[in-house]
Design a protein around this motif. Structure first.
Motif, short mmCIF file in Angstrom:
data_model
loop_
_atom_site.label_atom_id
_atom_site.label_comp_id
_atom_site.label_asym_id
_atom_site.label_seq_id
_atom_site.Cartn_x
_atom_site.Cartn_y
_atom_site.Cartn_z
N UNK A 240 -2.62 47.72 -39.15
CA UNK A 240 -2.55 47.42 -40.59
C UNK A 240 -1.15 47.59 -41.16
N UNK A 241 -0.13 47.36 -40.36
CA UNK A 241 1.23 47.35 -40.89
C UNK A 241 1.44 46.00 -41.58
N UNK A 242 2.45 45.90 -42.47
CA UNK A 242 2.68 44.61 -43.13
C UNK A 242 2.87 43.46 -42.16
N UNK A 243 3.65 43.70 -41.09
CA UNK A 243 3.89 42.63 -40.13
C UNK A 243 2.62 42.18 -39.44
N UNK A 244 1.77 43.12 -39.03
CA UNK A 244 0.53 42.75 -38.36
C UNK A 244 -0.43 42.03 -39.30
N UNK A 245 -0.46 42.45 -40.55
CA UNK A 245 -1.31 41.77 -41.54
C UNK A 245 -0.83 40.33 -41.72
N UNK A 246 0.48 40.15 -41.88
CA UNK A 246 1.00 38.80 -42.10
C UNK A 246 0.80 37.92 -40.87
N UNK A 247 1.00 38.49 -39.68
CA UNK A 247 0.78 37.71 -38.46
C UNK A 247 -0.67 37.23 -38.39
N UNK A 248 -1.61 38.12 -38.66
CA UNK A 248 -3.03 37.76 -38.58
C UNK A 248 -3.40 36.72 -39.64
N UNK A 249 -2.91 36.92 -40.86
CA UNK A 249 -3.24 36.00 -41.95
C UNK A 249 -2.64 34.62 -41.70
N UNK A 250 -1.36 34.58 -41.34
CA UNK A 250 -0.69 33.28 -41.16
C UNK A 250 -1.23 32.52 -39.95
N UNK A 251 -1.72 33.25 -38.95
CA UNK A 251 -2.32 32.57 -37.80
C UNK A 251 -3.60 31.84 -38.20
N UNK A 252 -4.34 32.40 -39.15
CA UNK A 252 -5.60 31.80 -39.61
C UNK A 252 -5.39 30.84 -40.76
N UNK A 253 -4.46 31.16 -41.66
CA UNK A 253 -4.22 30.35 -42.86
C UNK A 253 -2.74 30.03 -42.97
N UNK A 254 -2.23 29.10 -42.15
CA UNK A 254 -0.81 28.74 -42.21
C UNK A 254 -0.43 28.25 -43.61
#
Length: 747
Positions: A240-254
Motif C-alpha cells: 500500500x505504498x503510493x507507488x504500488x497503489x499507482x502501479x495497480x490502478x494504472x495497470x487496470x485503468x490506464x
C-alpha cells in the motif's frame, strides 16, 4: 389538417392560455392560504408544547396530523418515558469568576452604540456555518477551520479595567496558556487610506474558458476494491505504498489522473513509528518508488509537490521516466464527505449524482480535485455579465485583507465548563443547523469600504447609527458584559495560544475586539439584556449580492439531492444521493472559506544535501528527501474576498445565538442558544449546539433550521475536553438513531 384549420386551432389556444393563467393564479393564492394556515397550526402546536400536561396524541387528533408530524413540529411533545422526562435540567447559574485586572490605558474617543429594542424593523442578519470537522484543518487551498476551543476557567484579561467582582472558589480544570492578543486598528493619515482602497489591476472576472475534467477512479485501500467507470475490480495493492497503489490502478485503468481513497487511509500505515501523525503522512507520501517521482508541476493552476495533512493529504506523482508526461493525484474522499462505510461504487455514484445536480444550474460544471476549487470555479461562472459588476469585483488592498484576516474569526467552537453548567448533565442533546452557511449568502459587502471613526459615529443620529450597524460592516469595539448577565458570551475576545478567540460572559468584564454588524446588533438588541458597546471605529461597505446567485444554485442542488436521498426506491441510490448532498455542503463551505484567502501553507520536498528554501519548517526526512512546509503569505489572488467570508461567518455566529423563523416578513418563532435556559448550553461547534435538554424548535428541513442530531440520556458526566465531548456526541447520535429506527422507542 389544412392551413385554415391550423389557424383556427392556434386561435383557440389564446383563450385557453388566459384561462390557464387565471387557474394558476387561483392555485397559487390557495397554496399561499394553505401555507399560512399550516404555519398557524404549527405555531399553535408549538404553543401547546409549552403546557406541561400536553399530550402528543391529543394534539395530533385535534390538529388532523399524525403523532410523528406533531413531534417533528414540537419535539417537546415526544412521548418520552416518565423516568426520562423527570430528568430536568439542574438550572444552575454560572458562579462569577474574578475577572483579571489590567492597568488603565489611554482611551481614544468613542461613541456608545445605541441600545436597539428587539421589535426594531431590521433585516435579519443571516450567515453560514463552518465544517463539521472539529479539529483544525487546512486542506490545501480549502478553508481553514480554526482551532477548537479547549476548556477555559476564566476570561482573557480585559484591555480596560473591569468592574470588581467578588472572587469565588473555582473547580479544578485544565490550565489555559492563553493571554490577551492585541488586534490591529485602522491607522490615521496616509497609511489609513490603504484601508479604503483596492489592489490595482486585481479583479475577480468571469472566466472565458471551460475547466478540463480528469479521469477519476475510487479505491478502497482496505479491500483493494476499485470503482472504474461502471465496474468494480479487486486489486492487489502490495504494501500500500503510493507507488504500488499507482502501479495497480494504472495497470487496470490506464489514463487515470486522480485516485480518491474512500477507506483504509494507507498514509497512516506505521504511524506508531513516528512522533506525530503528520510525520507519518509525510513519510508515506515520500516513500521511494522506482517508477514514480514527486510531481514538480507546471502552469499557473497546477500545484507542485505533495500536501501534507494528518487526515486528508494530497499526493502528486509523475512517471520517473517521463516527469513531464502528466500528474496523477492520490486524494482522500474525506475532502468531500464522510463515506461512512459506503463502498466504492456508491462513492462513485455520489460523484455522478453531484455532477448531475450541479449540471442543472451550470452547463459547464467540472468537478475539480477539491470542493474548494470546485466552489470557487462555480462562483466565477455566476459573476454578472451586465450591470455595475459586469467587469468583475475588485480585490481589496493587501492591508485591508490582512486586517480582516487578523480580526475576522470563523465558526465558534467552545466547551463551557462547570460551574457555568452542571457537573452532572441531565442529558446531552445535540442540535445542528442544516446547511447553515447557505442561509447567509443573500447579502454581502461590495466595493471599497467607507471608514467610520468614533467621532463620526458619535455625530450620527441614533437612526443613522442603527442603519450603519445593520449595513455590511466590521467594527472595532470595546465591550462590557452587563451586571446580572447569566447566559453565554455574545462577542469574541482575542487571545493567544491554541485558541484565537474566547467568548467572555462574566458580568463586568471589559474587552476590546472586532466584530461584524450582525453580532454587534445582537449584543445591543438581544431579548435578555443589552450589552454596552463602544464604537472605536469601523468599516462600512455597500450592500450587494455577489454570492446570492451562487448560493441559490447550490441550495437548489442540495435540495434536489436531499429529496432524492429520502424518496428513491433503491437504498444504495439513497445513500449515494445523501453523500452527494454532503458534497454540495462542502463545495459551499470550503468555497466560501477560499474567499478568505488566508496566508497559505505550502509544503514541498528537497533532495538531501541541497539548500532548503528560506523560512521553512522541516516536517520529516528520509535517506533521499527532506519534507518541509512554510507560510506563503498573501498572493495576488484575483478571487480573494475575505470581506465576504468574514461577513458570512459573523452572521453565522450570531445565528447560533439567535435565529428567527419567518413567514414572509413576519417573525413567527426563535431558536438558538439565547432561547435555551441559562446554564443549559454545554458546547458550541461552529454550526451546532449541545444542551442539557430538548428544545421546542420546529424543524422544516430548510437551510439554517436546527435539527435534533443526538440525545444521550443522563445523568452524564460533564466532558472536560473536546475529545471527551466528541465521544459523548457519538454516543448521543447512536442513541437517537436507535430510538428513531423502526420499532425503536420514540421520545
Amino acid at each position: 389538417m389544412d392551413r385554415k384549420t391550423y389557424t383556427a386551432k392556434v386561435a383557440e389556444l389564446r383563450p385557453l392560455r388566459e384561462e390557464i393563467g387565471k387557474a394558476e393564479k387561483t392555485v397559487a393564492a390557495a397554496q399561499a392560504a394553505l401555507d399560512k394556515l399550516n404555519l398557524q397550526r404549527a405555531r399553535r402546536i408549538t404553543e401547546l408544547a409549552g403546557y406541561e400536561g400536553a399530550k402528543a396524541d391529543a394534539v395530533a387528533k385535534a390538529s388532523g396530523l399524525s403523532v410523528g408530524d406533531v413531534v417533528r413540529i414540537a419535539p417537546l411533545l415526544d412521548p418520552t418515558p416518565a423516568a426520562v422526562r423527570a430528568a430536568k435540567t439542574d438550572d444552575q447559574s454560572a458562579a462569577p469568576v474574578e475577572a483579571p485586572k489590567a492597568e488603565p490605558v489611554a482611551e481614544p474617543a468613542v461613541a456608545v452604540a445605541p441600545v436597539l429594542t428587539r421589535p426594531a424593523a431590521v433585516v435579519e442578519q443571516s450567515a453560514p456555518a463552518a465544517p463539521e470537522t472539529e479539529a483544525p484543518i487546512e486542506v490545501e487551498d480549502q478553508a481553514v477551520v480554526e482551532q477548537p476551543a479547549p476548556a477555559v476557567a476564566a476570561v482573557a484579561a480585559p484591555v480596560v479595567p473591569a468592574a470588581s467582582v467578588a472572587p469565588v472558589a473555582v473547580v479544578d480544570r485544565p490550565a489555559v496558556a492563553a493571554g490577551p492578543r492585541e488586534l490591529p486598528t485602522l491607522p490615521e493619515g496616509p497609511a489609513g487610506a490603504r484601508f479604503e482602497a483596492v489592489t490595482t489591476g486585481l479583479v475577480s472576472k468571469r472566466p472565458n474558458f471551460v475547466q478540463q475534467s480528469r479521469s477519476t477512479v475510487f479505491l478502497d485501500a482496505a479491500t483493494g476494491d476499485l470503482a472504474v467507470r461502471d465496474r468494480v475490480v479487486r486489486l492487489d495493492l502490495g504494501a500500500r505504498t503510493p507507488g504500488e497503489i499507482l502501479d495497480a490502478v494504472l495497470a487496470t485503468a490506464p489514463g487515470t489522473e486522480r485516485v480518491y481513497i474512500t477507506a483504509g487511509a494507507p498514509w497512516h500505515d506505521g504511524a506508531e513509528r513516528y512522533s506525530t501523525l503528520k510525520d507519518a503522512v509525510a513519510a508515506w507520501l515520500n516513500t521511494p518508488s522506482p517508477r514514480w517521482t514527486t510531481a514538480v508541476g507546471s502552469g499557473r493552476d497546477k500545484l507542485a509537490g505533495h500536501f501534507v495533512h494528518q487526515r486528508q493529504p494530497v499526493g502528486r506523482y509523475a512517471p520517473a521516466a517521463a516527469p513531464d508526461a502528466g500528474t496523477v493525484e492520490i486524494r482522500s474522499i474525506g475532502e468531500w464527505f464522510d463515506a461512512d462505510g459506503a463502498d466504492v461504487a456508491v462513492c462513485r455514484q455520489a460523484f455522478t449524482l453531484l455532477w448531475q445536480a450541479l449540471r442543472r444550474h451550470w452547463d459547464d460544471v467540472v468537478l475539480m480535485g477539491s470542493p474548494s476549487q470546485t466552489g470557487r470555479d462555480l462562483w466565477t461562472r455566476t459573476i454578472p455579465t451586465k450591470g455595475k459588476w459586469a467587469g468583475g469585483y475588485p480585490v481589496l488592498s493587501e492591508e485591508l485583507r490582512g486586517l480582516l484576516h487578523a480580526t475576522g474569526g470563523q465558526g465558534r467552537t467552545e466547551l463551557i465548563l462547570p460551574p457555568r453548567v452542571p457537573e452532572q448533565l441531565p442529558a446531552l442533546v445535540e442540535y445542528d443547523r442544516t446547511f447553515a452557511y447557505a442561509k447567509h449568502l443573500w447579502k454581502s459587502p461590495v466595493d471599497v469600504p467607507v471608514r467610520i471613526t468614533a467621532r463620526a459615529f458619535a455625530a450620527m443620529t441614533q437612526a443613522e447609527q442603527t442603519k450603519a450597524l445593520m449595513r455590511c460592516s466590521h467594527w472595532n469595539i470595546r465591550v462590557t458584559v452587563p451586571a446580572g448577565w447569566e447566559h453565554v458570551g455574545l462577542l469574541p475576545a482575542p487571545v493567544t495560544g491554541e485558541r484565537a478567540w474566547v467568548y467572555p460572559s462574566e458580568p463586568g468584564t471589559t474587552f476590546t475586539t472586532w466584530a461584524g454588524g450582525a453580532e454587534v446588533h445582537l449584543a445591543l438588541s438581544n431579548h435578555l439584556m443589552p450589552w454596552r458597546v463602544e464604537i472605536l471605529g469601523g468599516l462600512v461597505w455597500e450592500d450587494g449580492d455577489p454570492l446570492d446567485s451562487w448560493g441559490k444554485k447550490l441550495k437548489a442542488a442540495w435540495g434536489d439531492l436531499t429529496n432524492l436521498s429520502k424518496i428513491h426506491g433503491d437504498e444504495r441510490q439513497r445513500q449515494a444521493a445523501y453523500l452527494a448532498s454532503r458534497a454540495v455542503r462542502s463545495v459551499l463551505l470550503f468555497g466560501l472559506g477560499g474567499f478568505a484567502q488566508r496566508p497559505r501553507l505550502v509544503s514541498g520536498t528537497t533532495p538531501v544535501g541541497e539548500a532548503l528554501p528560506a523560512g521553512v519548517e522541516i516536517l520529516g526526512q528520509d535517506e533521499s528527501v527532506v519534507t518541509w512546509q512554510r507560510q506563503a503569505g498573501f498572493s495576488r489572488d484575483p478571487y480573494a474576498h475575505p470581506e465576504w467570508a468574514a461577513y458570512v461567518w459573523s452572521g453565522a455566529r450570531a445565528a447560533l445565538l439567535d435565529t428567527k423563523y419567518r413567514q414572509g416578513k413576519e417573525v413567527v418563532g426563535y431558536a438558538g442558544a439565547l432561547h435555551a435556559k441559562p446554564g443549559s448550553v454545554v458546547y458550541f461547534g461552529t454550526d451546532g449546539i449541545a444542551l442539557t435538554e430538548r428544545q421546542p424548535w420546529p424543524y422544516r428541513g430548510e437551510p439554517g433550521d436546527y435539527l435534533l442530531k443526538g440525545h444521550l440520556t443522563g445523568p452524564v458526566e460533564h466532558p472536560v475536553s473536546q475529545e471527551q465531548y466528541l465521544q459523548l456526541r457519538g454516543l448521543g447520535r447512536a442513541e437517537l438513531a436507535a430510538e428513531q429506527a423502526p420499532g425503536g422507542e420514540q421520545r
